[in-house]
Write a protein that holds these residues in place. Structure first.
Motif, PDB file in Angstrom:
ATOM      1  N   PRO A   1       0.846  -1.204   0.000  1.00  0.00           N
ATOM      2  CA  PRO A   1       0.000   0.000   0.000  1.00  0.00           C
ATOM      3  C   PRO A   1       0.881   1.255   0.000  1.00  0.00           C
ATOM      4  O   PRO A   1       0.755   2.115   0.855  1.00  0.00           O
TER       5      PRO A   1
ATOM      6  N   ARG B   1      -6.110  11.642  -4.546  1.00  0.00           N
ATOM      7  CA  ARG B   1      -7.162  11.297  -5.526  1.00  0.00           C
ATOM      8  C   ARG B   1      -7.492  12.425  -6.497  1.00  0.00           C
ATOM      9  O   ARG B   1      -7.450  13.604  -6.127  1.00  0.00           O
TER      10      ARG B   1
ATOM     11  N   HIS C   1      -2.911   8.332  -6.473  1.00  0.00           N
ATOM     12  CA  HIS C   1      -1.448   8.267  -6.396  1.00  0.00           C
ATOM     13  C   HIS C   1      -0.767   8.003  -7.752  1.00  0.00           C
ATOM     14  O   HIS C   1       0.164   7.197  -7.851  1.00  0.00           O
TER      15      HIS C   1
ATOM     16  N   HIS D   1       5.352   8.600   0.753  1.00  0.00           N
ATOM     17  CA  HIS D   1       4.282   7.836   1.399  1.00  0.00           C
ATOM     18  C   HIS D   1       4.799   6.910   2.500  1.00  0.00           C
ATOM     19  O   HIS D   1       4.248   5.823   2.719  1.00  0.00           O
TER      20      HIS D   1
ATOM     21  N   MET E   1     -14.182   9.997  -0.735  1.00  0.00           N
ATOM     22  CA  MET E   1     -12.882  10.513  -0.295  1.00  0.00           C
ATOM     23  C   MET E   1     -12.334  11.602  -1.213  1.00  0.00           C
ATOM     24  O   MET E   1     -11.131  11.808  -1.321  1.00  0.00           O
TER      25      MET E   1
ATOM     26  N   ASP F   1      -7.762  10.364   7.467  1.00  0.00           N
ATOM     27  CA  ASP F   1      -7.226  10.209   6.105  1.00  0.00           C
ATOM     28  C   ASP F   1      -7.631  11.474   5.351  1.00  0.00           C
ATOM     29  O   ASP F   1      -8.444  11.436   4.433  1.00  0.00           O
TER      30      ASP F   1
ATOM     31  N   TYR G   1      -2.692  10.304   7.166  1.00  0.00           N
ATOM     32  CA  TYR G   1      -3.394   9.035   6.920  1.00  0.00           C
ATOM     33  C   TYR G   1      -3.021   8.086   8.051  1.00  0.00           C
ATOM     34  O   TYR G   1      -1.839   7.804   8.261  1.00  0.00           O
TER      35      TYR G   1
ATOM     36  N   PHE H   1      -6.439   1.383   6.214  1.00  0.00           N
ATOM     37  CA  PHE H   1      -6.620   0.302   5.244  1.00  0.00           C
ATOM     38  C   PHE H   1      -5.600  -0.820   5.430  1.00  0.00           C
ATOM     39  O   PHE H   1      -5.595  -1.785   4.666  1.00  0.00           O
TER      40      PHE H   1
ATOM     41  N   GLU I   1       1.806  12.961   4.511  1.00  0.00           N
ATOM     42  CA  GLU I   1       2.163  13.195   3.120  1.00  0.00           C
ATOM     43  C   GLU I   1       2.021  14.687   2.828  1.00  0.00           C
ATOM     44  O   GLU I   1       0.914  15.198   2.719  1.00  0.00           O
TER      45      GLU I   1
HETATM   46  C1  BGC Z   1      -4.623   7.886   1.064  1.00  0.00           C
HETATM   47  C2  BGC Z   1      -5.453   6.711   1.502  1.00  0.00           C
HETATM   48  C3  BGC Z   1      -5.039   5.525   0.698  1.00  0.00           C
HETATM   49  C4  BGC Z   1      -3.590   5.264   0.938  1.00  0.00           C
HETATM   50  C5  BGC Z   1      -3.096   4.130   0.109  1.00  0.00           C
HETATM   51  C6  BGC Z   1      -3.203   7.562   1.327  1.00  0.00           C
HETATM   52  O1  BGC Z   1      -2.416   8.605   0.888  1.00  0.00           O
HETATM   53  O2  BGC Z   1      -4.976   9.061   1.716  1.00  0.00           O
HETATM   54  O3  BGC Z   1      -6.818   6.968   1.352  1.00  0.00           O
HETATM   55  O4  BGC Z   1      -5.787   4.397   0.974  1.00  0.00           O
HETATM   56  O5  BGC Z   1      -2.853   6.402   0.622  1.00  0.00           O
HETATM   57  O6  BGC Z   1      -2.357   3.264   0.843  1.00  0.00           O
END
Ligand code: BGC
Length: 368
Positions: free
Chosen positions: A80, A92, A122, A196, A228, A268, A307, A311, A333
Motif C-alpha cells: 500500500p 485522488r 497516487h 508515502h 474521499m 485520512d 493518513y 486500510f 504526506e
Molecule cells: C490515502 C489513503 C489511501 C492510501 C493508500 C493515502 O495517501 O490518503 O486513502 O488508501 O494512501 O495506501
C-alpha cells in the motif's frame, strides 16, 4: 561501495547493494545512507522507496521506524505504497478526469474503496512508486544523499507532457531526512509529488500508532465526500476531532461520531497548513511516549495528508515477520490538496513549460 569515515568506529556515507529484479528484468538497488551518529536510511531505486529508517530512542537505542518489506518481491506483490515516492499526483483525482486549458484529460480511474466512486489514486496503475529510477549516491555539506531521476513520458498514465523528475534524499548529521523534489515539463500537466512512508515511532511491527501524540499546524481541513474526494470547501477544525493544534493522542477521538471520520474510516484527510510565508515551516510534530522518539515534519507545501493506516489489514508481513494490521503505521504526506485540478479555489498544481516544480520536506528526528 562508497563511503567516508567521519566518526570513530562509525561509517557514514552511502553504500550500495543489489536488492532484486523486477518483472521486466530491471535490476533494483538498495542504498544505505548513514550519518555520523549511526542514523541510517535504506532506499531502493524501485519507487524511491524508503525501506528502513533507523533512529535512536531516548536511551540511544536505534529502532526501525518505517514500515516496509525485506525483499523487492514483496513490494512487487502487495504494497500500500510503503515508503514510496508518489507521482505524478499524490492522492485522488475524482473520476480521473479534469479540464486543463479547455481540454478534458482522462486518467485511469478505478474503485479503490468498497462501494465508492471511481477515482485516480497516487498517479495511476503504474505511478512513480512502481518504476525504476536512475540512482546515484551523492554527498553535500557532510550529508549523504541519493539522487533519483525519472522521465515520465508524454501520455504515461494519461498525463500530458514529458515530465523530467529529480528527487534528492539527504540524511544530515542533524538526524534529518530531507526530500527535495524537482520537475520540468514540455506540456502543461498537474504535478503533486509526495512521500508515502508509514511511520511507527515505537518501531515497525510494534502494534498500532493510536498512542502517538500528534500535533498539526493546520487550523483548516479540506473535507471529503463519501468517495474521499474533497468537496471543495475549506473548513475550520476547531472543536472537531481534527483539531491537533494541541498535542493529542491519535486514538483519543478517533472513535468519535463524526461524518468525516466515518467517510474515511478514521484519519485520512488533508490539513491546510497555517503558513506564514514561503519556505520550510513546521507542519506536524509526532511524539511517541514509550520510546521518547519525536518526528517533526517541515515543508514548503500548503497541505499535509495525515493518513492513519486505516486500510492496513495484516496482508503485508513486515521486516520483523509481523503482519502490519489496522492502524499500525501513519503517513504524513506533504503535498498540494487532493483533487486540485478540479478545484479552482485550491492552490494550482499545474506545471507549465518553462516553469520549475521545486518543493522540499524534512523529517527531523529527536527524543524527549
Ligand atoms: C490515502 C489513503 C489511501 C492510501 C493508500 C493515502 O495517501 O490518503 O486513502 O488508501 O494512501 O495506501
Amino acid at each position: 561501495m562508497l563511503g567516508t569515515a567521519s566518526h570513530p568506529g562509525r561509517f557514514s556515507g552511502v553504500s550500495t547493494r543489489h536488492f532484486g529484479t523486477t518483472k521486466s528484468n530491471e535490476s533494483a538497488q538498495l542504498f544505505t545512507l548513514t550519518n555520523a551518529h549511526g542514523v541510517s536510511a535504506e532506499i531502493t531505486n524501485y519507487g524511491g522507496i524508503i525501506t528502513r529508517l533507523l533512529v535512536p530512542d531516548r536511551d540511544g537505542r536505534l529502532g526501525d521506524v518505517a514500515l516496509g518489506y525485506n525483499t523487492l518481491d514483496q513490494y512487487l506483490a502487495n504494497s500500500p505504497y510503503f515508503g514510496a515516492l508518489i507521482g505524478r499526483f499524490g492522492n485522488r483525482i475524482a473520476h480521473g478526469r479534469f479540464t486543463l486549458d479547455g481540454r478534458v484529460v482522462d486518467l485511469p480511474a478505478k474503485n479503490n474503496l468498497p462501494g465508492n466512486i471511481p477515482c485516480h489514486l497516487h498517479g495511476g496503475n503504474v505511478g512513480f512508486d512502481k518504476v525504476i529510477w536512475t540512482a546515484e549516491p551523492v554527498t553535500q555539506h557532510g550529508a549523504s544523499g541519493l539522487q533519483l531521476k525519472y522521465l515520465s513520458k508524454d501520455g504515461e498514465e494519461g498525463y500530458p507532457g514529458n515530465l523530467a523528475v529529480t528527487v534528492h534524499y539527504w540524511l544530515t548529521n542533524a538526524n534529518e531526512l530531507k526530500v527535495e523534489y524537482h520537475a520540468v515539463t514540455d506540456r502543461a500537466t498537474p504535478v503533486n509529488l509526495t512521500q508515502h512512508s508509514y511511520f511507527n515511532l515505537r518501531g515497525e511491527g510494534s502494534g498500532d500508532v493510536l498512542g502517538h501524540i500528534m500535533q498539526i499546524n493546520g487550523s483548516k481541513l479540506t473535507p471529503v465526500n463519501q468517495g474521499m474526494i474533497p468537496t471543495g470547501l475549506i473548513t475550520p477544525v476547531g472543536g472537531t476531532p481534527f483539531d491537533f493544534a494541541q498535542p493529542t493522542a491519535i486514538g483519543a477521538r478517533i472513535g468519535a461520531q463524526d461524518e468525516q471520520l466515518a467517510f474515511a474510516g478514521g484519519y485520512d484527510h488533508n490539513w491546510v497548513l497555517d503558513r506564514r510565508g514561503p519556505g520550510l515551516e513546521l507542519a506536524a510534530t509526532v511524539y511517541e511516549p514509550t520510546t521518547g522518539r519525536v518526528m517533526e515534519v517541515l515543508t514548503d507545501e500548503p497541505g499535509v495528508q495525515f493518513y492513519g493506516g486505516n486500510f492496513l489489514d495484516g496482508s503485508g508481513i513486515g521486516k520483523s515477520g509481523k503482519p502490519y494490521q489496522y492502524r499500525h503505521g501513519f503517513c504524513l504526506e506533504t503535498q498540494h490538496y487532493p483533487d486540485s485540478p478540479n478545484h479552482g479555489n485550491f492552490p494550482s498544481t499545474i506545471l507549465r513549460p518553462g516553469e520549475t516544480y521545486r518543493t522540499s520536506t524534512v523529517y527531523r528526528f529527536s527524543t524527549r
